[in-house]
Design a protein around this motif. Structure first.
Motif, PDB file in Angstrom:
ATOM      1  N   MET A   1      26.533  61.460  66.389  1.00 39.99           N
ATOM      2  CA  MET A   1      25.614  60.968  67.412  1.00 39.99           C
ATOM      3  C   MET A   1      26.224  59.720  68.054  1.00 39.99           C
ATOM      4  SD  MET A   1      21.695  59.676  66.914  1.00 39.99           S
ATOM      5  CE  MET A   1      21.300  61.155  65.997  1.00 39.99           C
ATOM      6  N   ASP A   2      26.338  59.695  69.372  1.00 44.56           N
ATOM      7  CA  ASP A   2      26.926  58.551  70.061  1.00 44.56           C
ATOM      8  C   ASP A   2      26.013  57.347  69.977  1.00 44.56           C
ATOM      9  OD1 ASP A   2      29.035  60.105  70.783  1.00 44.56           O
ATOM     10  OD2 ASP A   2      28.132  60.718  72.684  1.00 44.56           O
ATOM     11  N   SER A   3      26.645  56.183  69.902  1.00 44.36           N
ATOM     12  CA  SER A   3      25.874  54.951  69.857  1.00 44.36           C
ATOM     13  C   SER A   3      25.329  54.656  71.249  1.00 44.36           C
ATOM     14  CB  SER A   3      26.782  53.818  69.365  1.00 44.36           C
ATOM     15  OG  SER A   3      26.114  52.599  69.436  1.00 44.36           O
ATOM     16  N   LYS A   4      24.069  54.289  71.298  1.00 40.89           N
ATOM     17  CA  LYS A   4      23.430  53.977  72.589  1.00 40.89           C
ATOM     18  C   LYS A   4      22.581  52.734  72.432  1.00 40.89           C
ATOM     19  CE  LYS A   4      22.976  58.797  74.080  1.00 40.89           C
ATOM     20  NZ  LYS A   4      23.303  59.527  72.880  1.00 40.89           N
ATOM     21  N   THR A   5      22.400  52.035  73.523  1.00 42.00           N
ATOM     22  CA  THR A   5      21.466  50.922  73.534  1.00 42.00           C
ATOM     23  C   THR A   5      20.136  51.445  74.027  1.00 42.00           C
ATOM     24  OG1 THR A   5      23.242  49.405  74.039  1.00 42.00           O
ATOM     25  CG2 THR A   5      20.995  48.633  74.455  1.00 42.00           C
ATOM     26  N   LEU A   6      19.122  51.269  73.192  1.00 44.76           N
ATOM     27  CA  LEU A   6      17.821  51.852  73.516  1.00 44.76           C
ATOM     28  C   LEU A   6      16.815  50.781  73.868  1.00 44.76           C
ATOM     29  CD1 LEU A   6      17.508  54.434  70.630  1.00 44.76           C
ATOM     30  CD2 LEU A   6      18.475  54.746  72.881  1.00 44.76           C
ATOM     31  N   THR A   7      15.934  51.113  74.769  1.00 44.69           N
ATOM     32  CA  THR A   7      14.780  50.259  74.991  1.00 44.69           C
ATOM     33  C   THR A   7      13.740  50.582  73.965  1.00 44.69           C
ATOM     34  OG1 THR A   7      13.757  51.849  76.449  1.00 44.69           O
ATOM     35  CG2 THR A   7      15.220  50.253  77.481  1.00 44.69           C
ATOM     36  N   ALA A   8      12.752  49.726  73.799  1.00 43.70           N
ATOM     37  CA  ALA A   8      11.703  49.973  72.804  1.00 43.70           C
ATOM     38  C   ALA A   8      10.972  51.262  73.095  1.00 43.70           C
ATOM     39  CB  ALA A   8      10.718  48.803  72.781  1.00 43.70           C
ATOM     40  N   THR A  31      25.352  63.253  62.737  1.00 44.51           N
ATOM     41  CA  THR A  31      26.212  63.406  61.567  1.00 44.51           C
ATOM     42  C   THR A  31      26.040  62.257  60.592  1.00 44.51           C
ATOM     43  OG1 THR A  31      28.008  62.340  62.785  1.00 44.51           O
ATOM     44  CG2 THR A  31      27.904  64.747  62.858  1.00 44.51           C
ATOM     45  N   GLN A  32      25.564  61.133  61.027  1.00 48.39           N
ATOM     46  CA  GLN A  32      25.338  59.998  60.153  1.00 48.39           C
ATOM     47  C   GLN A  32      23.876  59.964  59.742  1.00 48.39           C
ATOM     48  OE1 GLN A  32      27.844  58.118  59.023  1.00 48.39           O
ATOM     49  NE2 GLN A  32      29.189  59.443  60.242  1.00 48.39           N
ATOM     50  N   PRO A  33      23.587  60.047  58.413  1.00 48.46           N
ATOM     51  CA  PRO A  33      22.200  60.152  57.960  1.00 48.46           C
ATOM     52  C   PRO A  33      21.293  59.024  58.429  1.00 48.46           C
ATOM     53  CG  PRO A  33      23.720  60.692  56.185  1.00 48.46           C
ATOM     54  CD  PRO A  33      24.548  60.169  57.310  1.00 48.46           C
ATOM     55  N   LEU A  34      21.849  57.822  58.646  1.00 50.23           N
ATOM     56  CA  LEU A  34      21.007  56.690  59.024  1.00 50.23           C
ATOM     57  C   LEU A  34      21.214  56.257  60.478  1.00 50.23           C
ATOM     58  CD1 LEU A  34      21.217  54.474  55.798  1.00 50.23           C
ATOM     59  CD2 LEU A  34      19.382  56.006  56.513  1.00 50.23           C
ATOM     60  N   SER A  35      21.930  57.048  61.253  1.00 48.86           N
ATOM     61  CA  SER A  35      22.153  56.659  62.651  1.00 48.86           C
ATOM     62  C   SER A  35      20.851  56.632  63.430  1.00 48.86           C
ATOM     63  CB  SER A  35      23.148  57.611  63.312  1.00 48.86           C
ATOM     64  OG  SER A  35      22.650  58.939  63.288  1.00 48.86           O
ATOM     65  N   TRP A  36      19.893  57.473  63.032  1.00 47.17           N
ATOM     66  CA  TRP A  36      18.609  57.507  63.731  1.00 47.17           C
ATOM     67  C   TRP A  36      17.911  56.154  63.645  1.00 47.17           C
ATOM     68  CZ3 TRP A  36      14.154  56.194  61.251  1.00 47.17           C
ATOM     69  CH2 TRP A  36      14.202  56.163  59.849  1.00 47.17           C
ATOM     70  N   ALA A  44       8.854  52.216  65.983  1.00 45.81           N
ATOM     71  CA  ALA A  44       9.153  53.254  64.993  1.00 45.81           C
ATOM     72  C   ALA A  44       9.597  52.632  63.671  1.00 45.81           C
ATOM     73  CB  ALA A  44      10.230  54.187  65.532  1.00 45.81           C
ATOM     74  N   ARG A  45      10.383  51.579  63.738  1.00 50.78           N
ATOM     75  CA  ARG A  45      10.877  50.950  62.502  1.00 50.78           C
ATOM     76  C   ARG A  45       9.728  50.332  61.705  1.00 50.78           C
ATOM     77  NH1 ARG A  45      16.397  47.702  64.319  1.00 50.78           N
ATOM     78  NH2 ARG A  45      17.427  49.459  65.356  1.00 50.78           N
ATOM     79  N   ARG A  46       8.819  49.676  62.386  1.00 53.04           N
ATOM     80  CA  ARG A  46       7.688  49.065  61.669  1.00 53.04           C
ATOM     81  C   ARG A  46       6.816  50.140  61.019  1.00 53.04           C
ATOM     82  NH1 ARG A  46       7.664  45.406  66.262  1.00 53.04           N
ATOM     83  NH2 ARG A  46       6.127  46.738  67.314  1.00 53.04           N
ATOM     84  N   ALA A  47       6.603  51.227  61.728  1.00 52.57           N
ATOM     85  CA  ALA A  47       5.821  52.322  61.148  1.00 52.57           C
ATOM     86  C   ALA A  47       6.543  52.926  59.953  1.00 52.57           C
ATOM     87  CB  ALA A  47       5.555  53.392  62.203  1.00 52.57           C
ATOM     88  N   ILE A 163       8.689  59.110  65.310  1.00 49.31           N
ATOM     89  CA  ILE A 163      10.125  59.361  65.242  1.00 49.31           C
ATOM     90  C   ILE A 163      10.488  60.506  66.181  1.00 49.31           C
ATOM     91  CG2 ILE A 163      12.028  60.041  63.727  1.00 49.31           C
ATOM     92  CD1 ILE A 163      10.922  57.268  63.130  1.00 49.31           C
ATOM     93  N   ARG A 164      11.616  60.383  66.888  1.00 51.45           N
ATOM     94  CA  ARG A 164      11.992  61.408  67.851  1.00 51.45           C
ATOM     95  C   ARG A 164      12.306  62.717  67.146  1.00 51.45           C
ATOM     96  NH1 ARG A 164      17.801  59.085  70.000  1.00 51.45           N
ATOM     97  NH2 ARG A 164      18.996  59.397  68.066  1.00 51.45           N
ATOM     98  N   ALA A 165      12.240  63.795  67.908  1.00 42.33           N
ATOM     99  CA  ALA A 165      12.238  65.145  67.357  1.00 42.33           C
ATOM    100  C   ALA A 165      13.455  65.443  66.487  1.00 42.33           C
ATOM    101  CB  ALA A 165      12.141  66.164  68.498  1.00 42.33           C
ATOM    102  N   ARG A 166      14.653  65.093  66.952  1.00 41.92           N
ATOM    103  CA  ARG A 166      15.860  65.497  66.242  1.00 41.92           C
ATOM    104  C   ARG A 166      16.029  64.781  64.906  1.00 41.92           C
ATOM    105  NH1 ARG A 166      21.061  63.786  69.574  1.00 41.92           N
ATOM    106  NH2 ARG A 166      22.069  64.579  67.676  1.00 41.92           N
ATOM    107  N   ASP A 167      15.314  63.669  64.705  1.00 38.34           N
ATOM    108  CA  ASP A 167      15.450  62.876  63.480  1.00 38.34           C
ATOM    109  C   ASP A 167      14.191  62.872  62.630  1.00 38.34           C
ATOM    110  OD1 ASP A 167      18.067  62.028  64.182  1.00 38.34           O
ATOM    111  OD2 ASP A 167      17.204  60.531  65.539  1.00 38.34           O
ATOM    112  N   ARG A 168      13.205  63.659  63.005  1.00 37.84           N
ATOM    113  CA  ARG A 168      11.908  63.588  62.328  1.00 37.84           C
ATOM    114  C   ARG A 168      12.012  63.950  60.845  1.00 37.84           C
ATOM    115  NH1 ARG A 168       9.169  66.678  65.699  1.00 37.84           N
ATOM    116  NH2 ARG A 168       8.745  64.889  67.039  1.00 37.84           N
ATOM    117  N   GLY A 169      12.767  64.972  60.525  1.00 40.44           N
ATOM    118  CA  GLY A 169      12.883  65.389  59.129  1.00 40.44           C
ATOM    119  C   GLY A 169      13.489  64.312  58.256  1.00 40.44           C
TER     120      GLY A 169
END
Length: 444
Positions: A1-8, A31-36, A44-47, A163-169
């Motif tokens: 997964m490419d690194s991106k700068t995300l807004t809240a 491919t990285q388990p914690l990249s999400w 999302a992090r606080r939740a 959590i976004r769809a691709r990382d929900r599991g």
């Protein structure tokens, strides 16, 4: 997964426009388990951390009873049957609590329901430590179960929606892994308290420590917000004056999904209770093995459970929900066969504790994400709460049925038959349900 700068706002799961949410069910996970986590927004992090700590403390409070049963038997003179009845009532009340919490989460919100359930199970765990007789302990523990069942439902819906769809599991599975940490923490507290206090005082102190989770409510109230997908749904309902009804999960559109999802959870929990409730008794009384009562064996199961949760959390996004369930169900069947059919020594028993915890617990990692994706937002809590807790209630009957069947067929074969039947039901249910990996919640 490419690194991106995300807004809240882009980091919120289930929210239109969230980075990485293409809605393609076949989209591969990172491919990285914690990249999400690095790419998730602060909401999302606080939740995530609130739910994970909540599950950890939930597991800690729930597992305390198993450690103090010998002390209660010696101190109050209760029978093992009396102690077992407390456990059964806790499970049944937790099923009811989870069902009601699901309905409440659709009515008053995921976060508010989470606060109520955490406070509930913490207070009644503390009251267990003040019980003066068996009846008071039974009442307090049963009411505690009502809260711990509700906390699972509210937390699973909340984390599944932020959590976004691709990382929900991965995210939901990592939250579920908090249970194993809480189990280990309960074991550690038991060891410390019973080494420095008299047993008749130590068991009360252990339950009173169970009040600590109540402090988590303050954190949740201050920092955790409702998922955006839920807020949008509530706003639409308000505009249309269309209040969701619990009975919608039995409508022609959802009935088939509801019934099959309930069968899935029944298989997972029935198999778990069949294996974990009676195996120690079988191995101790019929195989005459002693390792089950050691701290090393318990530690092996707890570590196996934690690794199983983590592995399943990653695999459910990598392989898909259905293949992951089937993989862990087959593994659980194999473990049940090994325990009940193969000649075992104390040494081999010790090492088998790891795969026992790995498969029997890991199968639950994908459950929260899958149930979240099967139901629409307006009744997601109701559907998830009903299906998971019907499975818990029916699964809680398996130990009783195994005990009755063992009089005719023997304990080992009875455990094996029920475990195979339970996981077989899970596999059939999984095969008939749709694959939901990567599903956007608006399209559920």
């Amino acid at each position: 997964m490419d690194s991106k700068t995300l807004t809240a706002s882009a980091g919120e799961a289930g929210h239109p426009g969230a980075i990485g949410d293409t809605g393609d069910i076949g989209e591969p996970a990172g491919t990285q388990p914690l990249s999400w986590y690095a790419e998730a927004g602060p909401r999302a992090r606080r939740a995530f951390w609130s739910c994970k700590v909540g599950y950890m403390l939930d597991g800690m409070d729930t597992q305390m009873l198993s450690f103090v049963i010998p002390t209660l038997v010696a101190t109050w003179g209760i029978s093992l049957g009396d102690a077992g009845f407390i456990g059964t009532m806790t499970l049944l009340s937790s099923a009811l609590g989870g069902w009601i919490a699901g309905i409440l989460s659709d009515r008053i919100g995921r976060v508010r329901t989470l606060q109520l359930t955490v406070l509930w199970f913490a207070v009644f765990t503390g009251l267990c430590g003040l019980a003066q007789n068996y009846g008071q302990l039974l009442a307090a523990r049963s009411l505690m179960g009502f809260g711990f069942g509700g906390e699972w439902t509210a937390g699973a819906v909340l984390i599944g929606e932020v959590i976004r769809a691709r990382d929900r599991g991965k995210a939901v599975g990592l939250v579920q892994s908090g249970w194993a940490i809480g189990w280990g923490l309960a074991a550690l507290l038991y060891a410390v308290l019973f080494s420095v206090m008299a047993p008749e005082i130590a068991w009360r102190a252990l339950f009173l420590i169970g009040l600590v989770p109540a402090l988590l409510v303050l954190v949740i109230r201050q920092y955790v917000k409702e998922p955006e997908v839920f807020e949008h749904a509530k706003a639409a309902q308000k505009d249309a004056q269309d209040t969701p009804r619990f009975t919608e999960i039995f409508s022609p559109k959802l009935l088939s999904t509801t019934l099959r999802a309930a069968l899935l959870t029944t298989g997972a929990q029935g198999g778990y209770y069949a294996i974990t409730t009676w195996l120690p008794t079988f191995l101790k009384t019929e195989r005459h093995l002693t390792v089950m009562g050691t701290g090393g064996y318990l530690a092996m199961i707890i570590v196996g459970s934690y690794v199983g949760y983590l592995s399943s959390a990653w695999l459910t996004d990598r392989l898909g929900r259905k293949p992951n369930f089937i993989l862990f169900a087959v593994g659980s069947m194999a473990i049940a066969f090994a325990y009940t059919s193969l000649p075992l020594t104390n040494g081999s028993m010790l090492w088998l504790g790891f795969p026992l915890g790995f498969f029997a617990s890991g199968i639950f990692s994908g459950m929260g994400a899958f149930l979240t994706e099967l139901f629409p937002t307006r009744v997601r809590g109701s559907g998830q709460g009903f299906c998971y807790n019907v499975g818990r209630a029916i699964g809680a009957l398996f130990p009783v049925l195994i005990g009755a069947l063992s009089k005719q067929f023997g304990l080992g074969p009875s455990i094996g038959m029920f475990a195979v039947a339970a996981y077989g039901v899970l596999i059939v249910a999984a095969l008939t349900l749709p694959e939901t990996r990567g599903r956007e919640l608006e399209s559920a």
